[in-house]
Design a protein around this motif. Sequence first.
Motif, mmCIF file in Angstrom:
data_model
loop_
_atom_site.group_PDB
_atom_site.id
_atom_site.type_symbol
_atom_site.label_atom_id
_atom_site.label_comp_id
_atom_site.label_asym_id
_atom_site.label_seq_id
_atom_site.Cartn_x
_atom_site.Cartn_y
_atom_site.Cartn_z
ATOM 1 N N TYR A 1 -21.041 -19.859 -5.747
ATOM 2 C CA TYR A 1 -21.726 -18.320 -5.756
ATOM 3 C C TYR A 1 -21.366 -17.566 -7.036
ATOM 4 O O TYR A 1 -22.046 -16.743 -7.649
ATOM 5 C CB TYR A 1 -21.045 -17.473 -4.632
ATOM 6 C CG TYR A 1 -22.067 -17.396 -3.486
ATOM 7 C CD1 TYR A 1 -23.267 -16.495 -3.622
ATOM 8 C CD2 TYR A 1 -22.038 -18.194 -2.355
ATOM 9 C CE1 TYR A 1 -24.222 -16.502 -2.671
ATOM 10 C CE2 TYR A 1 -22.989 -18.059 -1.315
ATOM 11 C CZ TYR A 1 -24.144 -17.022 -1.596
ATOM 12 O OH TYR A 1 -25.261 -17.195 -0.855
ATOM 13 N N GLN B 1 -30.427 -5.332 1.552
ATOM 14 C CA GLN B 1 -30.216 -6.567 0.741
ATOM 15 C C GLN B 1 -28.747 -6.946 0.974
ATOM 16 O O GLN B 1 -28.493 -8.220 0.769
ATOM 17 C CB GLN B 1 -30.480 -5.665 -0.735
ATOM 18 C CG GLN B 1 -31.865 -5.666 -1.020
ATOM 19 C CD GLN B 1 -32.423 -6.705 -1.414
ATOM 20 O OE1 GLN B 1 -31.965 -7.924 -1.147
ATOM 21 N NE2 GLN B 1 -33.884 -6.595 -1.638
ATOM 22 N N GLY C 1 -27.866 -10.648 2.015
ATOM 23 C CA GLY C 1 -26.684 -11.345 1.334
ATOM 24 C C GLY C 1 -25.965 -12.148 1.982
ATOM 25 O O GLY C 1 -25.257 -13.221 1.710
ATOM 26 N N THR D 1 -24.627 -15.879 2.891
ATOM 27 C CA THR D 1 -23.411 -16.526 2.431
ATOM 28 C C THR D 1 -22.898 -17.280 3.596
ATOM 29 O O THR D 1 -22.485 -18.233 3.408
ATOM 30 C CB THR D 1 -22.396 -15.327 1.885
ATOM 31 O OG1 THR D 1 -23.135 -14.774 0.818
ATOM 32 C CG2 THR D 1 -21.226 -15.924 1.279
ATOM 33 N N TYR E 1 -32.393 -14.518 7.795
ATOM 34 C CA TYR E 1 -32.175 -14.139 6.552
ATOM 35 C C TYR E 1 -33.761 -14.354 5.764
ATOM 36 O O TYR E 1 -34.113 -13.278 4.998
ATOM 37 C CB TYR E 1 -31.466 -15.205 5.848
ATOM 38 C CG TYR E 1 -31.544 -15.047 4.135
ATOM 39 C CD1 TYR E 1 -31.000 -14.385 3.273
ATOM 40 C CD2 TYR E 1 -32.437 -16.185 3.530
ATOM 41 C CE1 TYR E 1 -31.106 -14.190 2.098
ATOM 42 C CE2 TYR E 1 -32.457 -16.255 2.302
ATOM 43 C CZ TYR E 1 -31.966 -15.335 1.491
ATOM 44 O OH TYR E 1 -31.965 -15.467 0.388
ATOM 45 N N THR F 1 -35.601 -11.285 4.000
ATOM 46 C CA THR F 1 -35.977 -11.276 2.913
ATOM 47 C C THR F 1 -37.614 -11.071 2.638
ATOM 48 O O THR F 1 -37.892 -10.188 1.853
ATOM 49 C CB THR F 1 -35.942 -12.696 2.256
ATOM 50 O OG1 THR F 1 -34.425 -13.069 2.400
ATOM 51 C CG2 THR F 1 -36.478 -12.968 0.707
ATOM 52 N N SER G 1 -34.231 -8.998 -4.999
ATOM 53 C CA SER G 1 -33.566 -9.770 -4.066
ATOM 54 C C SER G 1 -32.592 -11.092 -4.439
ATOM 55 O O SER G 1 -31.626 -11.292 -3.995
ATOM 56 C CB SER G 1 -34.708 -10.103 -3.065
ATOM 57 O OG SER G 1 -35.188 -9.379 -2.417
ATOM 58 N N TRP H 1 -29.312 -9.362 -5.651
ATOM 59 C CA TRP H 1 -28.375 -9.216 -4.827
ATOM 60 C C TRP H 1 -27.878 -10.181 -3.826
ATOM 61 O O TRP H 1 -26.663 -10.108 -3.550
ATOM 62 C CB TRP H 1 -29.198 -8.210 -3.822
ATOM 63 C CG TRP H 1 -29.308 -6.744 -4.076
ATOM 64 C CD1 TRP H 1 -30.136 -6.173 -5.195
ATOM 65 C CD2 TRP H 1 -28.269 -5.802 -3.542
ATOM 66 N NE1 TRP H 1 -29.849 -4.956 -5.339
ATOM 67 C CE2 TRP H 1 -28.541 -4.523 -4.636
ATOM 68 C CE3 TRP H 1 -27.312 -5.450 -2.794
ATOM 69 C CZ2 TRP H 1 -27.919 -3.255 -4.178
ATOM 70 C CZ3 TRP H 1 -26.754 -4.531 -2.604
ATOM 71 C CH2 TRP H 1 -26.756 -3.097 -3.287
ATOM 72 N N THR H 2 -28.720 -11.410 -3.410
ATOM 73 C CA THR H 2 -28.254 -12.408 -2.957
ATOM 74 C C THR H 2 -27.003 -13.080 -3.655
ATOM 75 O O THR H 2 -25.925 -13.318 -3.129
ATOM 76 C CB THR H 2 -29.318 -13.582 -2.637
ATOM 77 O OG1 THR H 2 -30.322 -12.752 -2.033
ATOM 78 C CG2 THR H 2 -28.762 -14.662 -2.102
ATOM 79 N N THR I 1 -23.787 -10.327 -3.853
ATOM 80 C CA THR I 1 -23.267 -10.019 -2.624
ATOM 81 C C THR I 1 -22.247 -11.238 -2.316
ATOM 82 O O THR I 1 -21.246 -10.942 -1.876
ATOM 83 C CB THR I 1 -24.289 -9.686 -1.631
ATOM 84 O OG1 THR I 1 -24.986 -8.609 -1.975
ATOM 85 C CG2 THR I 1 -23.851 -9.482 -0.206
#
Length: 295
Positions: free
Chosen positions: A42, A71, A75, A79, A163, A167, A179, A182-183, A186
């Motif tokens: 990540y 958002q 995210g 995860t 998710y 989205t 998006s 932010w993904t 986050t």
Amino acid sequence: MTDAGRGIALMCLTMLALAVQDGFSRHLAGEYNVWMVVMIRYWFFAALACGLAASRGRLRAAFATPRPFLQAGRGLLFTAEIVILVWAFTELGLARSHAIFALCPLITAAIAVWVLGERIGARRWLAIAAGFAGVLVILRPGAAGWDATALAPLLAAAMFGLYAVLTRLAARTDTALTSFVWTGVTGAVAMTLPGLWFWQPMAPADWGWMAGLCGVAALGQWLFIKTYEAAEAGLVQPFAYLQLVFASLIGVTVFGETLAANVVIGAGIVIAAGLFTILRARPAPGEGPLDRGAG
């Protein structure tokens, strides 16, 4: 090559890249803590997303959204889904995990009814039920040797389905770049604390595997974007099931996994149901996007 042919070829390459990514993840998570592996992945994802936005002069704009909680929520959901699925790779193997995770498009279709108000007709509901029946064939609940661990990829599929719908909901007000950023950010923020807490020294050779994971993940994202630039989603989406095929081949040839008959049969049922749902959702020539909604 026509746009359709290029889109299909790119989707096939995308699925191969994602399957290789999962192979890297399975190896690293088998040697090190899953939290740490996902954290490093990540960090790279966030750097890539922010770098892409900055290269377009839109870094600050990419963080601007009228729905920050949506958002951030999607995210965090993505995860957690990755953590669960990577853990499942180490416990169940790539082939079995992906056979169950293949239910995801069907779950997405069902959740879209509730969240987005999309319409699904009786035949697609039957396809969704058939897909769940296929997963039961794979899981064989109550059979000797059954382990609740097998529910992990099913949970991951449900989380990814939600998710995907969130989205699509965010896309009503935000750009794809917003998006994407932010993904990545986050997830990087969420994973840093547990990842550092469970940090383990990594052998020099495994840093090469980690670099490979980050590189092939970036390649997969780039190919995915290019795929949908070249062709419409309805045309290329059925080829997404190739990830199951590629991941199974990697699992069998690299990690020595075996494919039980119930896994092959169950996966076939899930794929057939998913393909039916995808094809029923595609508008025929001259139809609007909602004309096939009740099919």
